[in-house]
Design a protein around this motif. Structure first.
Motif, mmCIF file in Angstrom:
data_model
loop_
_atom_site.group_PDB
_atom_site.id
_atom_site.type_symbol
_atom_site.label_atom_id
_atom_site.label_comp_id
_atom_site.label_asym_id
_atom_site.label_seq_id
_atom_site.Cartn_x
_atom_site.Cartn_y
_atom_site.Cartn_z
ATOM 1 N N GLY A 198 0.827 -1.201 0.000
ATOM 2 C CA GLY A 198 0.000 0.000 0.000
ATOM 3 C C GLY A 198 0.859 1.247 0.000
ATOM 4 N N THR A 199 0.526 2.192 -0.856
ATOM 5 C CA THR A 199 1.306 3.417 -0.948
ATOM 6 C C THR A 199 0.409 4.568 -1.375
ATOM 7 O OG1 THR A 199 3.414 4.317 -1.777
ATOM 8 C CG2 THR A 199 2.009 3.148 -3.369
ATOM 9 N N ASN A 200 0.851 5.784 -1.098
ATOM 10 C CA ASN A 200 0.010 6.950 -1.342
ATOM 11 C C ASN A 200 0.814 8.071 -1.988
ATOM 12 O OD1 ASN A 200 -1.350 9.648 0.471
ATOM 13 N ND2 ASN A 200 -2.446 8.583 -1.141
ATOM 14 N N GLN A 258 -3.533 3.830 -2.302
ATOM 15 C CA GLN A 258 -4.594 3.939 -1.312
ATOM 16 C C GLN A 258 -4.535 5.297 -0.631
ATOM 17 O OE1 GLN A 258 -3.379 0.350 0.998
ATOM 18 N NE2 GLN A 258 -5.479 -0.337 0.675
ATOM 19 N N ILE A 273 -4.011 2.856 4.803
ATOM 20 C CA ILE A 273 -2.952 1.880 4.544
ATOM 21 C C ILE A 273 -2.683 0.998 5.760
ATOM 22 C CG2 ILE A 273 -0.509 1.593 3.988
ATOM 23 C CD1 ILE A 273 -0.764 4.021 2.154
ATOM 24 N N GLY A 330 2.884 -1.929 4.084
ATOM 25 C CA GLY A 330 2.706 -0.538 3.691
ATOM 26 C C GLY A 330 4.035 0.155 3.530
ATOM 27 N N THR A 386 4.986 4.090 2.496
ATOM 28 C CA THR A 386 4.574 5.406 2.011
ATOM 29 C C THR A 386 5.125 6.515 2.907
ATOM 30 O OG1 THR A 386 2.654 6.686 1.242
ATOM 31 C CG2 THR A 386 2.355 5.353 3.251
#
Length: 302
Positions: A64-66, A105, A110, A122, A124
């Motif tokens: 998960g990364t943003n 996300q 996350i 995760g 990010t």
């Protein structure tokens, strides 16, 4: 003291990059840095054997990364998620015999997704904090802190900033914990005040320095390094990095994926691929000399 994106996420979710046409830092980015090449080491059997069976069976890791948070993660001109954390995550997965699949996300979702198991881990720009360690383990990736920059050839002293104009990104720790307290101290001591130029994004703060509207920039060290790389030689670091804290990849507390990722990180460190990967993104400080989980060497308790 912790800092950076995880603590002040809304202010640090930016894309820091530049055009060489004007020498200014801008919000437009085309792709990976000049000279970039993918780093995908061969799988190491004993490390691959540490991977949880359910992950080995599917053959890939979801992260998960943003984006955007350059240079850690952002999108290129074609909409692909790229960046330092993506490259490092892909190299770790490769050592484990897996493919990396970044999943975009909302930042706030996350860690809950890690807990729920809808993503494997995760990555990010997370700061590894004591509070987060209650529910997650962090496979540390590097140390980052606050780093000042100046116009090339100037003589700015971050420890003696009274009378300077300093650019920052609004509500970041560079503003709230670094420059504003220094400004208050200057006034309390009867010295020349600091003029604080606070911008909504780090790219605008860096551009203010490039154009001479500010004498200095205070920002997270990787963000400052990225700005310098994209500013065509117009700005440089000044003073030492301070308020250092670890970044890390988040996995569920006690998950066997943590030690597997840690072993892969140690392999990258030992082979020199870790340093080569960071150098491609103009990161030259804050390196790990051994793999850490929650700032502890592998195999020890935090």
């Amino acid at each position: 003291m912790t800092f950076s994106r995880p603590v002040l996420r809304p202010a640090l979710g930016i894309l820091l990059s530049a055009t060489l046409l004007t020498g200014c830092v801008t919000n437009h980015e085309t792709g990976n840095p000049e000279g970039w090449e993918p780093i995908t080491p061969a799988a190491v059997d004993e490390i691959a054997a540490m991977v949880p069976p359910e992950i080995s069976a599917k053959g890939y890791l979801t992260m998960g990364t943003n984006p955007p948070f350059a240079p850690f993660e952002f999108k290129d001109s074609e909409g692909n998620i790229i960046g330092l954390e993506i490259d490092l995550g892909r190299a770790l997965a490769s050592v484990m015999g897996l493919e990396l699949r970044p999943v975009e996300q909302d930042f706030s979702k996350i860690l809950p997704a890690v807990s729920a198991g809808t993503i494997d881990f995760g990555g990010t720009g997370f700061t590894d904090t004591e509070e987060r360690r209650a529910n997650y383990d962090f496979v540390n990736s590097l140390y980052a802190g606050v780093q000042w920059a100046q116009q090339t050839g100037d003589h700015v002293d971050p420890n003696n900033p009274c009378g300077l104009t300093v650019a920052v990104q609004r509500t970041t720790v560079s503003e709230t914990d670094d420059v504003r307290p220094k400004a208050e101290q200057c006034l309390a001591e009867g010295k020349e005040p600091i003029e604080v130029l606070a911008y909504d994004t780090s790219d605008n703060a860096a551009t203010a320095l490039v154009l001479g509207r500010a004498d200095a920039l205070s920002a997270d060290s990787p963000v400052t390094s990225w700005a310098i790389e994209r500013a065509n030689g117009k700005i440089e670091t000044t003073g030492e990095m301070f308020q250092a804290a670890p970044y890390g990849y988040a996995v569920p507390k006690g998950s066997p994926l943590g030690p597997a990722l840690g072993a892969a990180m140690q392999h990258l460190i030992d082979t020199g691929e870790y340093a080569r990967l960071l150098q491609q993104w103009n990161i030259h400080e804050g390196y790990l000399d051994r793999a850490l989980i929650n700032e502890q060497p592998l195999g020890t308790k935090d």
